[in-house]
Design a protein around this motif. Sequence first.
Motif, PDB file in Angstrom:
ATOM      1  N   ARG A  37      68.673  59.537  61.176  1.00 11.72           N
ATOM      2  CA  ARG A  37      67.471  60.257  60.734  1.00 11.72           C
ATOM      3  C   ARG A  37      67.143  60.003  59.275  1.00 11.72           C
ATOM      4  N   SER A  38      68.134  59.852  58.432  1.00  9.00           N
ATOM      5  CA  SER A  38      67.900  59.712  56.998  1.00  9.00           C
ATOM      6  C   SER A  38      67.642  58.271  56.575  1.00  9.00           C
ATOM      7  N   ARG A  39      67.783  57.344  57.485  1.00  8.15           N
ATOM      8  CA  ARG A  39      67.542  55.946  57.151  1.00  8.15           C
ATOM      9  C   ARG A  39      66.111  55.762  56.684  1.00  8.15           C
ATOM     10  N   VAL A  40      65.928  55.115  55.564  1.00  9.51           N
ATOM     11  CA  VAL A  40      64.596  54.839  55.047  1.00  9.51           C
ATOM     12  C   VAL A  40      64.098  53.575  55.726  1.00  9.51           C
ATOM     13  N   ARG A  41      62.927  53.659  56.286  1.00  7.26           N
ATOM     14  CA  ARG A  41      62.339  52.515  56.978  1.00  7.26           C
ATOM     15  C   ARG A  41      61.084  52.090  56.230  1.00  7.26           C
ATOM     16  N   LEU A  42      61.135  50.942  55.606  1.00  4.98           N
ATOM     17  CA  LEU A  42      60.020  50.449  54.808  1.00  4.98           C
ATOM     18  C   LEU A  42      59.602  49.071  55.282  1.00  4.98           C
ATOM     19  N   GLU A  43      58.376  48.719  54.944  1.00  9.64           N
ATOM     20  CA  GLU A  43      57.917  47.365  55.212  1.00  9.64           C
ATOM     21  C   GLU A  43      56.978  46.940  54.100  1.00  9.64           C
ATOM     22  N   ARG A  44      56.822  45.666  53.958  1.00  8.19           N
ATOM     23  CA  ARG A  44      55.973  45.097  52.929  1.00  8.19           C
ATOM     24  C   ARG A  44      54.508  45.396  53.247  1.00  8.19           C
ATOM     25  N   ARG A  45      53.724  45.600  52.189  1.00  8.60           N
ATOM     26  CA  ARG A  45      52.287  45.772  52.359  1.00  8.60           C
ATOM     27  C   ARG A  45      51.582  45.020  51.244  1.00  8.60           C
ATOM     28  N   PRO A  46      50.340  44.641  51.446  1.00  8.29           N
ATOM     29  CA  PRO A  46      49.628  43.914  50.401  1.00  8.29           C
ATOM     30  C   PRO A  46      49.341  44.822  49.204  1.00  8.29           C
ATOM     31  N   LEU A  47      49.398  44.249  48.021  1.00  6.79           N
ATOM     32  CA  LEU A  47      49.127  45.012  46.802  1.00  6.79           C
ATOM     33  C   LEU A  47      47.642  45.322  46.678  1.00  6.79           C
ATOM     34  N   LEU A  48      46.805  44.374  47.045  1.00 12.09           N
ATOM     35  CA  LEU A  48      45.355  44.530  46.921  1.00 12.09           C
ATOM     36  C   LEU A  48      44.681  44.323  48.267  1.00 12.09           C
ATOM     37  N   THR A  49      43.600  45.056  48.475  1.00 10.94           N
ATOM     38  CA  THR A  49      42.787  44.839  49.667  1.00 10.94           C
ATOM     39  C   THR A  49      41.964  43.571  49.463  1.00 10.94           C
ATOM     40  N   LYS A  50      41.334  43.117  50.515  1.00 10.23           N
ATOM     41  CA  LYS A  50      40.482  41.916  50.409  1.00 10.23           C
ATOM     42  C   LYS A  50      39.357  42.151  49.392  1.00 10.23           C
ATOM     43  N   ALA A  51      38.746  43.319  49.432  1.00 11.74           N
ATOM     44  CA  ALA A  51      37.666  43.643  48.490  1.00 11.74           C
ATOM     45  C   ALA A  51      38.183  43.665  47.054  1.00 11.74           C
ATOM     46  N   GLU A  52      39.391  44.210  46.839  1.00 11.29           N
ATOM     47  CA  GLU A  52      39.969  44.229  45.489  1.00 11.29           C
ATOM     48  C   GLU A  52      40.303  42.825  45.014  1.00 11.29           C
ATOM     49  N   LEU A  53      40.782  41.971  45.920  1.00 13.55           N
ATOM     50  CA  LEU A  53      41.049  40.575  45.552  1.00 13.55           C
ATOM     51  C   LEU A  53      39.772  39.865  45.117  1.00 13.55           C
ATOM     52  N   GLU A  54      38.698  40.113  45.850  1.00 15.18           N
ATOM     53  CA  GLU A  54      37.412  39.512  45.495  1.00 15.18           C
ATOM     54  C   GLU A  54      36.937  40.010  44.134  1.00 15.18           C
ATOM     55  N   LEU A  55      37.072  41.316  43.892  1.00 12.14           N
ATOM     56  CA  LEU A  55      36.654  41.858  42.597  1.00 12.14           C
ATOM     57  C   LEU A  55      37.545  41.326  41.484  1.00 12.14           C
ATOM     58  N   LEU A  56      38.820  41.173  41.727  1.00 13.14           N
ATOM     59  CA  LEU A  56      39.728  40.614  40.722  1.00 13.14           C
ATOM     60  C   LEU A  56      39.268  39.222  40.308  1.00 13.14           C
ATOM     61  N   ALA A  57      38.887  38.381  41.260  1.00 15.21           N
ATOM     62  CA  ALA A  57      38.394  37.035  40.939  1.00 15.21           C
ATOM     63  C   ALA A  57      37.132  37.116  40.083  1.00 15.21           C
ATOM     64  N   ILE A  58      36.243  38.049  40.409  1.00 10.70           N
ATOM     65  CA  ILE A  58      35.015  38.226  39.628  1.00 10.70           C
ATOM     66  C   ILE A  58      35.349  38.686  38.211  1.00 10.70           C
ATOM     67  N   LEU A  59      36.265  39.645  38.088  1.00 13.04           N
ATOM     68  CA  LEU A  59      36.649  40.161  36.766  1.00 13.04           C
ATOM     69  C   LEU A  59      37.283  39.064  35.915  1.00 13.04           C
ATOM     70  N   ARG A  60      38.156  38.273  36.497  1.00  6.44           N
ATOM     71  CA  ARG A  60      38.808  37.192  35.747  1.00  6.44           C
ATOM     72  C   ARG A  60      37.791  36.163  35.261  1.00  6.44           C
ATOM     73  N   ALA A  61      36.818  35.850  36.108  1.00  2.88           N
ATOM     74  CA  ALA A  61      35.783  34.880  35.711  1.00  2.88           C
ATOM     75  C   ALA A  61      34.868  35.455  34.635  1.00  2.88           C
ATOM     76  N   ALA A  62      34.542  36.734  34.745  1.00  3.06           N
ATOM     77  CA  ALA A  62      33.625  37.368  33.791  1.00  3.06           C
ATOM     78  C   ALA A  62      34.293  37.690  32.462  1.00  3.06           C
ATOM     79  N   LEU A  63      35.603  37.905  32.468  1.00  6.44           N
ATOM     80  CA  LEU A  63      36.337  38.306  31.261  1.00  6.44           C
ATOM     81  C   LEU A  63      37.522  37.366  31.041  1.00  6.44           C
ATOM     82  N   PRO A  64      37.274  36.079  30.795  1.00  9.37           N
ATOM     83  CA  PRO A  64      38.375  35.119  30.706  1.00  9.37           C
ATOM     84  C   PRO A  64      39.323  35.343  29.528  1.00  9.37           C
ATOM     85  N   SER A  65      38.866  36.049  28.502  1.00  9.54           N
ATOM     86  CA  SER A  65      39.736  36.275  27.339  1.00  9.54           C
ATOM     87  C   SER A  65      40.586  37.539  27.476  1.00  9.54           C
TER      88      SER A  65
END
Length: 166
Positions: A37-65
């Motif tokens: 019962r006390s065993r911790v059961r975990l699994e990997r999950r993505p850090l960012l959603t697809k929409a967040e990944l897309e916005l990250l690319a936009i932010l990096r391009a818009a703010l390269p410095s």
Amino acid sequence: MGSWFASISSDPSRFVPLGGGLLVLLAIVLVLRRWWRSRVRLERRPLLTKAELELLAILRAALPSRLIGCQVSMGALLQPRRGINRRAASLARNKISQKVVDFAVIDPATGFVEALIELDDSTHDARRDAARDRLLAQGRYRVIRIPSRPRPTAETVRPYLASLER
């Protein structure tokens, strides 16, 4: 029935090994049950959603410095004010614990967070967002909220970032 009962009551030591074995077995079952019962059961999950990944690319391009931090803990951005008592400090920490901000725009020369960016998708609630913004305002952070609908593009995001571009 009388003779069977008489034989048990006359020599109860015959059942001691059996009883001891049953107790050991019961103890093992209880330990295994607690462990299972006390065993911790975990699994990997993505850090960012697809929409967040897309916005990250936009932010990096818009703010390269700038550096763009993703999924930044509010505990890394805020701390209880100095001089408050222990209980108030604990309450303050509990308010921000386990809360994250989608993106932090960071000046790479100073490490100073210039702005925090939230992608407002269907998981966001206006009342909760306003409460989070009030917490972040205590740290004098500027929060930029970018709606997820319509899907953000470089053109639709540019006005939100105008004050950050140089």
